[in-house]
Structures are given as C-alpha cells and as structure tokens.
Motif scaffolding. Sequence first.
Motif, mmCIF file in Angstrom:
data_model
loop_
_atom_site.group_PDB
_atom_site.id
_atom_site.type_symbol
_atom_site.label_atom_id
_atom_site.label_comp_id
_atom_site.label_asym_id
_atom_site.label_seq_id
_atom_site.Cartn_x
_atom_site.Cartn_y
_atom_site.Cartn_z
ATOM 1 N N LEU A 1 13.416 14.101 45.621
ATOM 2 C CA LEU A 1 13.596 14.480 44.207
ATOM 3 C C LEU A 1 14.939 14.013 43.666
ATOM 4 C CD1 LEU A 1 12.111 18.062 44.045
ATOM 5 C CD2 LEU A 1 11.256 15.987 42.978
ATOM 6 N N ALA A 2 15.975 14.156 44.489
ATOM 7 C CA ALA A 2 17.305 13.734 44.035
ATOM 8 C C ALA A 2 17.294 12.231 43.747
ATOM 9 C CB ALA A 2 18.348 14.073 45.097
ATOM 10 N N ALA A 3 16.653 11.456 44.638
ATOM 11 C CA ALA A 3 16.595 9.998 44.444
ATOM 12 C C ALA A 3 15.833 9.657 43.163
ATOM 13 C CB ALA A 3 15.920 9.347 45.649
ATOM 14 N N ILE A 4 14.722 10.337 42.948
ATOM 15 C CA ILE A 4 13.917 10.050 41.749
ATOM 16 C C ILE A 4 14.668 10.487 40.491
ATOM 17 C CG2 ILE A 4 11.787 10.697 40.532
ATOM 18 C CD1 ILE A 4 11.399 8.654 42.779
ATOM 19 N N ALA A 5 15.355 11.622 40.589
ATOM 20 C CA ALA A 5 16.118 12.101 39.414
ATOM 21 C C ALA A 5 17.163 11.055 39.020
ATOM 22 C CB ALA A 5 16.778 13.436 39.733
ATOM 23 N N LEU A 6 17.812 10.463 40.018
ATOM 24 C CA LEU A 6 18.824 9.438 39.718
ATOM 25 C C LEU A 6 18.165 8.196 39.098
ATOM 26 C CD1 LEU A 6 21.111 9.716 42.865
ATOM 27 C CD2 LEU A 6 21.631 10.454 40.538
ATOM 28 N N ALA A 7 16.976 7.837 39.632
ATOM 29 C CA ALA A 7 16.272 6.665 39.093
ATOM 30 C C ALA A 7 15.861 6.904 37.636
ATOM 31 C CB ALA A 7 15.043 6.359 39.948
ATOM 32 N N VAL A 8 15.364 8.106 37.363
ATOM 33 C CA VAL A 8 14.945 8.416 35.981
ATOM 34 C C VAL A 8 16.172 8.464 35.069
ATOM 35 C CG1 VAL A 8 13.788 10.092 34.478
ATOM 36 C CG2 VAL A 8 12.898 9.671 36.757
ATOM 37 N N LEU A 9 17.270 9.021 35.596
ATOM 38 C CA LEU A 9 18.515 9.077 34.813
ATOM 39 C C LEU A 9 18.960 7.662 34.453
ATOM 40 C CD1 LEU A 9 20.983 10.593 33.685
ATOM 41 C CD2 LEU A 9 22.003 10.467 35.948
ATOM 42 N N ASN A 10 18.896 6.769 35.427
ATOM 43 C CA ASN A 10 19.275 5.376 35.188
ATOM 44 C C ASN A 10 18.391 4.762 34.093
ATOM 45 O OD1 ASN A 10 20.648 2.919 35.785
ATOM 46 N ND2 ASN A 10 18.812 2.234 36.850
ATOM 47 N N THR A 11 17.080 5.005 34.204
ATOM 48 C CA THR A 11 16.139 4.476 33.205
ATOM 49 C C THR A 11 16.473 5.017 31.815
ATOM 50 O OG1 THR A 11 14.396 4.346 34.842
ATOM 51 C CG2 THR A 11 13.696 4.422 32.549
ATOM 52 N N MET A 12 16.740 6.302 31.755
ATOM 53 C CA MET A 12 16.982 6.910 30.446
ATOM 54 C C MET A 12 18.323 6.460 29.861
ATOM 55 S SD MET A 12 14.258 8.262 29.731
ATOM 56 C CE MET A 12 14.887 8.630 28.100
ATOM 57 N N ILE A 13 19.308 6.240 30.730
ATOM 58 C CA ILE A 13 20.596 5.748 30.217
ATOM 59 C C ILE A 13 20.416 4.339 29.645
ATOM 60 C CG2 ILE A 13 22.885 4.935 30.938
ATOM 61 C CD1 ILE A 13 23.085 7.404 32.710
ATOM 62 N N MET A 14 19.633 3.515 30.362
ATOM 63 C CA MET A 14 19.364 2.158 29.843
ATOM 64 C C MET A 14 18.625 2.237 28.510
ATOM 65 S SD MET A 14 18.483 -0.487 32.869
ATOM 66 C CE MET A 14 16.958 0.219 33.354
ATOM 67 N N ALA A 15 17.612 3.114 28.467
ATOM 68 C CA ALA A 15 16.832 3.259 27.231
ATOM 69 C C ALA A 15 17.734 3.752 26.099
ATOM 70 C CB ALA A 15 15.680 4.229 27.460
ATOM 71 N N GLY A 16 18.615 4.668 26.426
ATOM 72 C CA GLY A 16 19.537 5.210 25.413
ATOM 73 C C GLY A 16 20.450 4.125 24.849
ATOM 74 N N ARG A 17 20.948 3.281 25.751
ATOM 75 C CA ARG A 17 21.842 2.195 25.293
ATOM 76 C C ARG A 17 21.075 1.211 24.405
ATOM 77 N NH1 ARG A 17 26.747 2.464 26.745
ATOM 78 N NH2 ARG A 17 27.377 3.539 28.642
ATOM 79 N N GLU A 18 19.835 0.915 24.817
ATOM 80 C CA GLU A 18 19.031 -0.015 24.010
ATOM 81 C C GLU A 18 18.737 0.541 22.620
ATOM 82 O OE1 GLU A 18 16.597 -1.737 27.859
ATOM 83 O OE2 GLU A 18 15.563 -0.549 26.359
#
Lengths: 235, 387
Positions: B269-286
Amino acid sequence: MTEPLIVLEGVSRIYRRGGEQLHALDKVDLKIEAGSFYAFMGPSGSGKSTLLNLIGGLDRPDEGSLSVAGQPLAALSGADIARWRASSVGFVFQGFNLIPVLSARDNVELPLLLAPLSRAQRREHAAHALELVGLSDRADHRPSQLSGGQQQRVAIARSIVTDPTMILADEPTGDLDRAAADSVLDLLGRLHEQLDKTILMVTHDPRAAAAAEYTVHLDKGRLESVERNETPAKA
Amino acid sequence: MPLRLILRNLLKRPLRFTLTAGALMMAVFLVCVLQSLVVALDAGVREAKSDRIVVQSAVSLFVGLPLAYQSKIETVEGVERAMKMQWFGGIYQDSSGFFAQFGVDTDRLLEVYDEIRIVEGSLEQLRAGRTHCLIGKGLVQRYGWEPGSRIPLQSQIFTRGDGSPWEFTVAGIYESDSASIDENTMFFDFRYLEETLRARGETEIDAGTYILRIAPGTDAVRVMAQVDSMFENDAQRVQATSEAEFNAQFVSMLGNIPFFVSSIGGGVLAAIALAVLNTMIMAGREQSRDVGILKALGFTDRTVFAVLLGQSLLLCSLGGFLGLGLARLASGPISMVLSTQFPGYEVTPGVLGQAAAVALAIGLVAGITPAWRARKLEVVDALRGEA
C-alpha cells in the motif's frame, strides 16, 4: 460628469527578485470611463499586462489605490475578489487559455457555474454567446479542433457570457494571422459599440490599438501619455 | 461541470489513468486477500466456544494422553462430556492430498461440537461401521466424494502392519456456519485406529487431546485448574486451555503470520500510495494553467482544491472498486486453493470495508499535495506558466 469606472491613484507594483526591486508599475494615475475602449501600448516589460492584471483583480498593487465602480479592490478578500471577477470582468488572453479537455460550449459555460442558473439556462446563455461570435456550429469541438482565430472567439464568448461590465484583453491578436486578428478586433469593437462594454486591451500592434478610443502609452512601468483617437478604425 | 472537468482531466491521459487505476486495483485486491488470510487465521480464535476446553499434554501437543484419563476428567464437576481426539496425519494419493483427519468418539462428536450439522447420511450410519467417516463439505467440493465413497489414506503417524493404506468409507457429510469448524476435515471412529493398532500388538495407545464440553454457567477457569491439578502427580501431566487459547496457540506455532502478512500488505500500500502521489503531482503540474484560468474566471481557491482532490479520490475510488470486485470474484477459487492451509478463507464485508477505506485514504493522501499547491497558486504565475 459621471464617476469614472476605474480609478488608479499612485499605483505601483514592485517585484522583488533576490535583493533587487523591479518596478513593474511606478506610481500610475489613470481614470477610465465606463463604456470606453482603451488600448495599452508599450515595449515589453513596460507594465501593460501588470496594469491589466491589477485592474482585473488577478494581482494586487504594492502601493496606491485602485477602485472599480467605487469599490476599492484592496478591501476585498481573496474569495470576494474572485466573486467580483466572476460577475464583473471578462478575460481574453493571448494564448486563448481555454480548458483543453472541455468543448467550446463547456468552456463558454464554465463561468456560468458561478451564477445562480439552471443547467438549461447555462446552456442557453452559452449558445447565445457562441452565436454572437459566429461559432454555433463549433460548439461541440474541443480547442485542439479549432483554429487560433476560432479559439480566440470562443474565449471572447466566454468573456461575455456572464454579461460583465468590462472585458480585459491581453494581446488578444498576438497569436493570430491578420485575417483572424481583424475578425477578433471587429468582434471587440462590436461588443463595445453594441453592448456598451468597457474594453481594455493590451497590444503591441498599432493596427489593433487604432480600433480603440484611447491609447495609453507605458514605458518602464510609468504612464507616459494617454491619447484620444477621434476616429477609431473599423477592422 | 466540475465533475465533468474532473473526469475529463483524469481521462486526458488514458494510458496513465489506466495504469494507475490498474496498480491500485491490484494493490486493493492483494490487501483484501492478505487481510482475508489474517481473518481466516484468526477465525478459529474469534469464533471459539467458551464452553469448550481442550486438554493436552503439558509437555507438548505431540505427546499423547493415556486413555484412562477420559473417565477421570468426566468426574470433574461441570464437565458434561469429554471426547478423545487423535490427529491421524493421513495423505490421500500424494502429498498434495493432505487434509485434517481425527479419530474421535463418534457417539460424542455432535454433543461436543454442536455446530456440526450432518447434511447427508447420519450419525447412525457413521456409527454403523468401524471404517465409516464423516467428511466436511469442503472435501466434497475438493474431491467429489459422496456417501459410499471409499477413501484410502496413508498415515504419516500410524502404519498398518502390512503397509497397506487405511480404508475409510464416507457415511455422512457435514457443514457448519461457524468458522471454528473446518469443513475440510474428516472424523472417524477412534476405535478403528485403536483396534487396528492393538491387533498388530501395540499396547500403548493414547489420545492426542481431550475436548471437554462444560455445562452452561460452569466456571471454565475452575474446571481447567481442577483438570490440571488432577494429573499433577501422574505419569503424564496435562494442560487444560480454553478453545480460543488453544486455537491461538496453534496459529502461533506457524510464527507471527498475521504480522508478517499485514506487513507485506502495508508495504504494498505504501508503494502504491507513493505511485499515485507521483501521478497526481504530475497531473497537478500539467493542470497549473487550467487552475490559473479557473481562478481568473472567478473560481475560488476552495473550488480548485476540490477539482484536484476530486481527481485523486475518483481515481482511487475506481481502482479500489475494481480491486474489491476482483477480490470478491476470486474469493471462491482462492478459498478452494487455500482450503487446507487457510480453512474459512472468505472476503468478508469487514475486509472489503477496510480495503475501500484504505483506497479512499490513498486518494486523500495523494490528492492533498497537488490540491493544496493549486489552492496556493497565484493566478498570474499560473497563466504565465511560471508555476
């Protein structure tokens, strides 16, 4: 004599980068009547866009006072100024600034979400605005499916859909070819003449500025002059 | 419209959206499976009956108890029934054909384990023949046995003199609603074992454990203490424990599996949470420019915060929902495969609820950072592309 719509007194905007201070605007005084069409001209970095951003409440001055329709903008909170923008100001940007994932209709409808309107009423207003800019047949197209000129007309439709007091256009023809630029200028001229909108337009283009009633010249953040154009050109 | 904006922004990059939702789906599925394993391990403890006591050797579970103890134990006040229970350790066909078999006092079985319900055959049929046995529904599903089926077993503990397998005949099928009763077990008459072993000359025959059923209202602690003290100076000292304690001790023999399994789930779960966080940060920047546009049009900081957070919550809800669905669908097949090691494996509503809450929590954690950034974004910077 009626009260001016916009009053700037000693307005300065200072950017601090490192230890340096850059006066983007330096003690600008200006009064703009309601229903007038102003063009702001000057070289890059002269403060034209900064001035427009301050009048539109997108930025706040560091010094001086700025009132619109008798309301000092400095007295408004962030949320209040957002509400004021939603009801009183329409923006048109050089890069069109449409939301790429939404259709032309949805983009035009976007500001209406902040108004107390039903979905059907929003649709009706958006359709009317698109009709005014001659893009009824492109309502379902995404921005990427439209030409630059068409995108800018969608942006203009979005700027007028809430029936704001003033339209602020930052280089609206900057990214357009001559024909598309003329079409946009013609549209802005008609909005001014037929709907009595106050239009403030930043431009580098003397031909665009010729469409305005007044041209404000800025240089290095200072207001150099305000010229009245007795015979605004028709695009 | 904000919902449409949230949806369209999510679907703007379909591959990224699909991969992230898929990763979340697999994580939630895995968490459901692992958590269900923990629940299955714990079921025997959780649903153990307070009026059942297990008596075993004080030395080890692997040391038997004299048969004579049974009648003595039944003299203790409050003990209604004491039943012998002997682990048989038989293998059906090959090493994969392992399941639990116990030699028991068949006349006492349903009195001691009243959660057992015979659905085919009868107790009388079970008692009608020495080699008759009662099997759980799980074994019927696994091997397709039915009343009358013959089951040859090779025991790892008890061998026949001639090396031939022990033969059993299915006399009945049972089921139970209680998780403390494993439906993958076979019960047979202890006398079959005893008589066969005596026939080949063995004299020291004993019982693995005694299962006591105590009368309602009896003080179980008193009974356990009395049973313990009864054999204190005897050849074989005993240890009486509650059924829950016995089951817990049995689980702990496997090591701290719940902790181990939960740790794996937590790590995933921790690994997936970090992956989703990364995705959302990228989406936020875009979407910085879009945020600037919305703010310029008059949308408040709170609304843009909601639009960004909504994307993360929607993404995680969708991935989580798919993961929950997969866990439910796969529950039957997994239960079949793990029936021996984890009897009672089931994806319970509680597990689904926990996994759903975890998916939403990931959505919240992953969405807050870009949403907060969007909230703080200056319109002018966002429109200039400097954010």
